[in-house]
Write an enzyme that holds these catalytic residues in place. Structure first.
Site, PDB file in Angstrom:
ATOM      1  N   TYR A   1       7.233   4.622   4.275  1.00  0.00           N
ATOM      2  CA  TYR A   1       6.673   3.449   4.951  1.00  0.00           C
ATOM      3  C   TYR A   1       5.697   3.869   6.044  1.00  0.00           C
ATOM      4  O   TYR A   1       4.597   3.320   6.156  1.00  0.00           O
ATOM      5  CB  TYR A   1       7.802   2.609   5.535  1.00  0.00           C
TER       6      TYR A   1
ATOM      7  N   LYS B   1       1.712   3.020   6.068  1.00  0.00           N
ATOM      8  CA  LYS B   1       1.099   2.212   7.129  1.00  0.00           C
ATOM      9  C   LYS B   1       0.073   3.021   7.923  1.00  0.00           C
ATOM     10  O   LYS B   1      -0.922   2.460   8.393  1.00  0.00           O
ATOM     11  CB  LYS B   1       2.181   1.652   8.050  1.00  0.00           C
TER      12      LYS B   1
END
Length: 264
Positions: A163, A167
């Site tokens: 993640y 991002k």
């Protein structure tokens, strides 16, 4: 969300596509952009949630359309942009909001490599696919606004490896697309929430993982921001509308946080 237009600018006559638009931040942005005058196409995997959002838009006098699509599948990820062009002849605003952690073991020592790859697809590759579909149409009309929804993990180590990598990658995608598209009247920015009150933030689950109560897990999250609170999805709307509007035309390639001062 009263007063969005006065604060942020008008989207009258614009067509906006919002992925992950059935709940949480995506729903709030869909309603807010509709209030600002945009025709809104919302997509996600859950048709029932999308139809509810479209009904809410209609109840407020706006126009919306639901497109069921899995953002992690390239062919499906492109569908909402194509639907907007087919139905309304253009797409002026694209909000890449779909994201999250794919199921699986995310431990970098013993985890599932597919969980890492799937998380990159959902958060990063999906944003490229939809942007690539929208950019030629925006170029034809000489106007475009892409708003990528990042995270506190876009700026710091704050989540799983997959993640956080995705991002952070979204920031790079934002900046490079901004450079590539600037000559065509297109802006690209990354809007980063912190702890936000959505169904994806489950303090019961987070508490169990940490061995504490849900109340303690929430208190720990609140302590990570200068304002000592979890924000509501509606609080991202004015900035998102500004970035999507004519008034935001001078803002591009930027990573902007609306997060209550997360980990300053």
């Amino acid at each position: 969300m009263a007063g969005v237009v006065g604060v942020s600018g008008s989207l009258a006559g614009r067509v906006a596509v919002i992925t992950g638009g059935g709940r949480g931040i995506g729903r709030a942005l869909a309603l807010g952009m509709a209030e600002a005058g945009a025709t809104v196409v919302v997509s996600s995997r859950t048709g029932e949630q999308l139809e509810q959002v479209v009904s809410e838009i209609a109840a407020r006098g706006g126009q919306g359309r639901a497109v069921v699509a899995d953002a992690a599948d390239e062919a499906q990820a492109r569908l909402p942009v194509r639907a907007a062009v087919e139905r309304f002849g253009r797409v002026d605003v694209l909000v890449n909001n779909a994201g999250g952690s794919a199921p699986g073991n995310h431990d970098p020592f013993s985890g599932d490599a597919e969980a890492f790859a799937a998380t990159l697809r959902l958060n990063l590759e999906s944003a490229f696919w939809t942007s690539q579909e929208a950019l030629p149409v925006m170029r034809t009309h000489g106007f475009g606004r892409i708003v990528n929804i990042g995270s506190g993990a876009s700026k710091r180590a704050a989540a799983s490896v997959g993640y956080t990598a995705a991002k952070h990658g979204l920031v790079g995608l934002t900046r490079q697309l901004a450079v590539s598209a600037a000559a065509h009247g297109i802006t690209v920015n990354c809007l980063c929430p912190g702890w936000t009150n959505t169904s994806l933030v489950d303090f019961e689950r987070l508490g169990r993982a940490k061995g504490v109560s849900a109340a303690q897990a929430r208190a720990d999250a609140e302590a990570e921001s200068a304002q000592r609170r979890v924000l509501e999805p509606d609080e991202l709307v004015p900035m998102a509308v500004l970035l999507a509007s004519e008034a935001g035309g001078g803002i591009t390639g930027q990573v902007i946080s609306v997060d209550g001062g997360y980990r300053l």
